[in-house]
Scaffold this motif. Structure first.
Motif, PDB file in Angstrom:
ATOM      1  N   SER A 170      13.076   9.857   4.072  1.00  0.00           N
ATOM      2  CA  SER A 170      12.432   9.130   2.975  1.00  0.00           C
ATOM      3  C   SER A 170      12.982   7.718   2.886  1.00  0.00           C
ATOM      4  CB  SER A 170      12.666   9.857   1.637  1.00  0.00           C
ATOM      5  OG  SER A 170      12.088  11.152   1.656  1.00  0.00           O
ATOM      6  N   PHE A 171      12.083   6.772   2.668  1.00  0.00           N
ATOM      7  CA  PHE A 171      12.466   5.364   2.572  1.00  0.00           C
ATOM      8  C   PHE A 171      11.753   4.717   1.394  1.00  0.00           C
ATOM      9  CE2 PHE A 171      12.883   6.595   6.979  1.00  0.00           C
ATOM     10  CZ  PHE A 171      14.130   6.107   7.319  1.00  0.00           C
ATOM     11  N   ALA A 172      12.414   3.725   0.800  1.00  0.00           N
ATOM     12  CA  ALA A 172      11.825   2.936  -0.277  1.00  0.00           C
ATOM     13  C   ALA A 172      11.695   1.499   0.198  1.00  0.00           C
ATOM     14  CB  ALA A 172      12.689   2.991  -1.535  1.00  0.00           C
ATOM     15  N   VAL A 173      10.537   0.912  -0.005  1.00  0.00           N
ATOM     16  CA  VAL A 173      10.284  -0.468   0.393  1.00  0.00           C
ATOM     17  C   VAL A 173       9.858  -1.249  -0.844  1.00  0.00           C
ATOM     18  CG1 VAL A 173       8.907  -2.012   1.840  1.00  0.00           C
ATOM     19  CG2 VAL A 173       9.590   0.236   2.711  1.00  0.00           C
ATOM     20  N   LEU A 174      10.625  -2.256  -1.194  1.00  0.00           N
ATOM     21  CA  LEU A 174      10.310  -3.083  -2.354  1.00  0.00           C
ATOM     22  C   LEU A 174       9.679  -4.381  -1.866  1.00  0.00           C
ATOM     23  CD1 LEU A 174      13.528  -2.601  -4.525  1.00  0.00           C
ATOM     24  CD2 LEU A 174      11.450  -1.221  -4.448  1.00  0.00           C
ATOM     25  N   GLY A 175       8.386  -4.504  -2.074  1.00  0.00           N
ATOM     26  CA  GLY A 175       7.657  -5.683  -1.616  1.00  0.00           C
ATOM     27  C   GLY A 175       6.895  -5.380  -0.340  1.00  0.00           C
ATOM     28  N   ALA A 176       5.585  -5.582  -0.381  1.00  0.00           N
ATOM     29  CA  ALA A 176       4.724  -5.300   0.772  1.00  0.00           C
ATOM     30  C   ALA A 176       4.052  -6.577   1.265  1.00  0.00           C
ATOM     31  CB  ALA A 176       3.680  -4.245   0.413  1.00  0.00           C
ATOM     32  N   GLY A 177       4.832  -7.642   1.356  1.00  0.00           N
ATOM     33  CA  GLY A 177       4.298  -8.914   1.853  1.00  0.00           C
ATOM     34  C   GLY A 177       4.219  -8.921   3.365  1.00  0.00           C
ATOM     35  N   ARG A 178       4.507 -10.061   3.972  1.00  0.00           N
ATOM     36  CA  ARG A 178       4.361 -10.168   5.423  1.00  0.00           C
ATOM     37  C   ARG A 178       5.259  -9.185   6.161  1.00  0.00           C
ATOM     38  NH1 ARG A 178       1.795 -14.842   7.316  1.00  0.00           N
ATOM     39  NH2 ARG A 178       1.190 -16.311   5.680  1.00  0.00           N
ATOM     40  N   VAL A 179       6.541  -9.225   5.880  1.00  0.00           N
ATOM     41  CA  VAL A 179       7.470  -8.323   6.567  1.00  0.00           C
ATOM     42  C   VAL A 179       7.332  -6.901   6.030  1.00  0.00           C
ATOM     43  CG1 VAL A 179       9.892  -7.807   7.029  1.00  0.00           C
ATOM     44  CG2 VAL A 179       9.089 -10.171   7.072  1.00  0.00           C
ATOM     45  N   GLY A 180       7.319  -6.760   4.710  1.00  0.00           N
ATOM     46  CA  GLY A 180       7.235  -5.435   4.110  1.00  0.00           C
ATOM     47  C   GLY A 180       5.977  -4.687   4.514  1.00  0.00           C
ATOM     48  N   GLY A 181       4.861  -5.396   4.613  1.00  0.00           N
ATOM     49  CA  GLY A 181       3.612  -4.752   5.005  1.00  0.00           C
ATOM     50  C   GLY A 181       3.679  -4.210   6.420  1.00  0.00           C
ATOM     51  N   HIS A 182       4.213  -5.010   7.346  1.00  0.00           N
ATOM     52  CA  HIS A 182       4.376  -4.536   8.725  1.00  0.00           C
ATOM     53  C   HIS A 182       5.335  -3.355   8.779  1.00  0.00           C
ATOM     54  CE1 HIS A 182       2.028  -7.626  10.656  1.00  0.00           C
ATOM     55  NE2 HIS A 182       2.740  -8.595  10.122  1.00  0.00           N
ATOM     56  N   LEU A 183       6.400  -3.419   7.980  1.00  0.00           N
ATOM     57  CA  LEU A 183       7.375  -2.333   7.978  1.00  0.00           C
ATOM     58  C   LEU A 183       6.757  -1.033   7.470  1.00  0.00           C
ATOM     59  CD1 LEU A 183      10.282  -1.389   8.422  1.00  0.00           C
ATOM     60  CD2 LEU A 183      10.795  -2.138   6.079  1.00  0.00           C
TER      61      LEU A 183
END
Length: 219
Positions: A170-183
């Protein structure tokens, strides 16, 4: 004060406060992105620039790069809408401030800016990286940055759990912008369980548990 050089100037064209913090040039010219973001007060942007530039020094050193750390941070007032004309003025003001440092610092994309913005900054200074390929630059760096984050996650899992596989974790991603979206896309492909939050609903993706921005701290 551990920084070599810190300057905050109100842009002559845009009227917005621009801060450049050069943390170190011991290993070589400093490098760091141009962040354009909303802050409660311009002093908060200065604090952010100091923090981010110091982190860039550490990143470059760990990567073995002949670079030091720096950062540009532009403080937008809360709820401020940056129009196209003002944005261009702002980027030219950023370029002029970078040019005044005589090559000790080069900038690239960060939160709130991208390759197209770098092309505009390059109209005022050559000390810019990640311009669009059509403009003779290296293009968008965010896919490569996301791959780097994925590699780091695998390394952490291998160290902590004895296995680099991300599927089933399980992972948490804060922010789905340029880098976050690709991640998010890369993590989804591994079969990982993902929770994410972003202030922009348009950035939501299927297969991800989305949390409201006010619940981000619970990730």
């Amino acid at each position: 004060m551990e920084h070599e050089h810190v300057v905050t100037r109100r842009g002559e064209r845009c009227g917005l406060p621009i801060t450049i913090a050069v943390h170190s040039t011991v290993r070589g010219r400093s490098a760091g992105g141009c962040r354009i973001a909303h802050y409660p007060h311009w002093r908060d942007a200065v604090t952010d620039a100091l923090r981010l530039s110091a982190a860039m020094t550490g990143k470059c050193a760990v990567a073995g790069l002949p670079l030091g750390g720096a950062k540009t941070v532009v403080a937008l007032p809360p709820a401020y809408e940056l129009g196209a004309a003002t944005r261009r003025d702002l980027l030219h003001d950023v370029g002029d401030l970078i040019a005044s440092l005589d090559g000790r610092y080069a900038t690239g994309p960060d939160v709130g800016s991208g390759p197209d913005d770098m092309a505009v900054i390059a109209e005022r200074t050559p000390h810019v990286f990640c311009r669009p390929r059509s403009a003779g630059g290296s293009g968008d760096s965010s896919p490569h940055t996301a791959l780097g984050v994925l590699a780091a996650l695998r390394a952490v899992c291998a160290d902590r759990f004895g296995c680099a596989e991300l599927g089933g974790r399980s992972f948490a991603v804060l922010g789905a912008g340029r880098v976050g979206g690709h991640l998010l896309d890369l993590l989804a492909a591994t079969g990982a369980t993902i929770r994410a939050a972003d202030t922009d609903p348009a950035r939501r993706r299927p297969g991800v548990t989305w949390l409201s921005p006010e619940r981000r701290s619970t990730c």
